[in-house]
Design an enzyme around this catalytic site. Structure first.
Site, PDB file in Angstrom:
ATOM      1  N   HIS A 109      -8.170   8.989   6.918  1.00  0.00           N
ATOM      2  CA  HIS A 109      -8.227   7.541   6.696  1.00  0.00           C
ATOM      3  C   HIS A 109      -6.896   6.923   7.116  1.00  0.00           C
ATOM      4  CE1 HIS A 109     -11.526   7.286   3.323  1.00  0.00           C
ATOM      5  NE2 HIS A 109     -12.032   6.984   4.499  1.00  0.00           N
ATOM      6  N   CYS A 131      -5.694   5.027  -2.631  1.00  0.00           N
ATOM      7  CA  CYS A 131      -7.135   5.294  -2.719  1.00  0.00           C
ATOM      8  C   CYS A 131      -7.713   4.934  -4.078  1.00  0.00           C
ATOM      9  CB  CYS A 131      -7.415   6.783  -2.473  1.00  0.00           C
ATOM     10  SG  CYS A 131      -7.085   7.361  -0.810  1.00  0.00           S
TER      11      CYS A 131
END
Length: 296
Positions: free
Chosen positions: A194, A290
């Site tokens: 990511h 996250c």
């Protein structure tokens, strides 16, 4: 427009429209957090190895830090069978339109194990008065929200990572739908699956980054647009997810404990690091960034 090469750039950060920093934080309780499958390299060897009591304490410390910094924290209950829902940066992309309207783009998760998380986040935002926007069927590929799509601090400019979890085709649609420029960065290393694992935007002119996570075109885009790039040592980036740090206010940087060199570089640049232990969540490939979602 979507920009993939530095020679395409026809703007500077200063010429992009302003956008306020979000002041609200969403977190998902870790009641059902665990490593039950492997969908990124960090999960290897950690199935069934989460200490849930410790994970709860680590999560609470992060929640309390945001509250101490003056942010309004909302908590959504975790759901049985969705162990990764605690990583709530991934299921949506909140946005503001030019007329002040608020909405969220709903993610199209790459891993089947995570697709049922999205409706739970959608209900939360609908209750907050947000318009829900789904990616049209004719747009191919997956999209994982603010795991890969990052707003530039204070500006209506979107940085978009692609290559592992998000398809680059989605960014052309996002640019049209939201009426913003998108700078697309190709991710090339599976450890940095990511964008939020290898780029942490701190303020309008400063970011943490991992050069090895990007191709040459991506590095050139970063250097052209961000004057103060702080390189994160690869060991701290790979083992401690140092780039999954979060700077919610342009000053304080919440970061995994033990990122010694990164912390020193942050202090030298004038930031105030706040070291937190997210060790149980590192087993699943996530850390501070996250574990929260900023929204307006």
């Amino acid at each position: 427009m979507v920009y993939r090469q530095a020679d395409q750039l026809d703007f500077t950060i200063e010429t992009t429209p302003p956008m306020p920093l979000p002041r609200r934080v969403l977190m998902v309780s870790p009641d059902h957090f665990d490593v039950e499958y492997v969908i990124n390299p960090h999960m290897e060897g950690h199935v069934g190895q989460v200490d849930r009591a410790l994970a709860r304490r680590q999560w609470e410390a992060l929640r309390d830090t945001y509250r101490t910094l003056g942010f309004e924290v909302h908590v959504l209950d975790g759901v049985p069978g969705l162990p990764d829902m605690v990583f709530c940066a991934n299921q949506t992309l909140p946005f503001l339109r030019g007329d002040g309207g608020r909405g969220v783009v709903l993610s199209r998760m790459h891993a089947p194990q995570r697709r049922d998380e999205v409706p739970h986040l959608a209900r939360f935002f609908e209750q907050q008065g947000y318009a829900l926007v789904s990616i049209p069927d004719e747009v191919p590929g997956s999209f994982e929200g603010m795991g890969d799509a990052l707003w530039h601090p204070g500006h209506a400019l979107l940085w978009g990572g692609y290559g592992f979890r998000t398809d680059q085709a989605v960014y052309a649609w996002l640019a049209r739908e939201l009426g913003v420029r998108v700078v697309a960065l190709h991710l090339t290393d599976p450890d940095f699956y990511h964008l939020d694992t290898c780029l942490s935007l701190l303020d309008a002119g400063t970011a943490l980054y991992v050069p090895a996570a990007f191709d040459e075109a991506g590095r050139a885009l970063l250097h052209r647009l961000i004057p103060n790039l702080i390189e994160v040592p690869e060991r701290e980036a790979r083992e401690l997810l140092a780039c999954n740090a979060h700077c919610p206010d342009g000053r304080h940087v919440l970061i995994q404990r033990g990122c010694t060199e990164t912390v020193a570089r942050l202090r030298a640049a004038g930031f105030e690091p706040i070291e937190l232990d997210t060790g149980e969540f590192l087993k699943s490939g996530g850390s501070v960034f996250c574990m929260k979602l900023m929204f307006f």
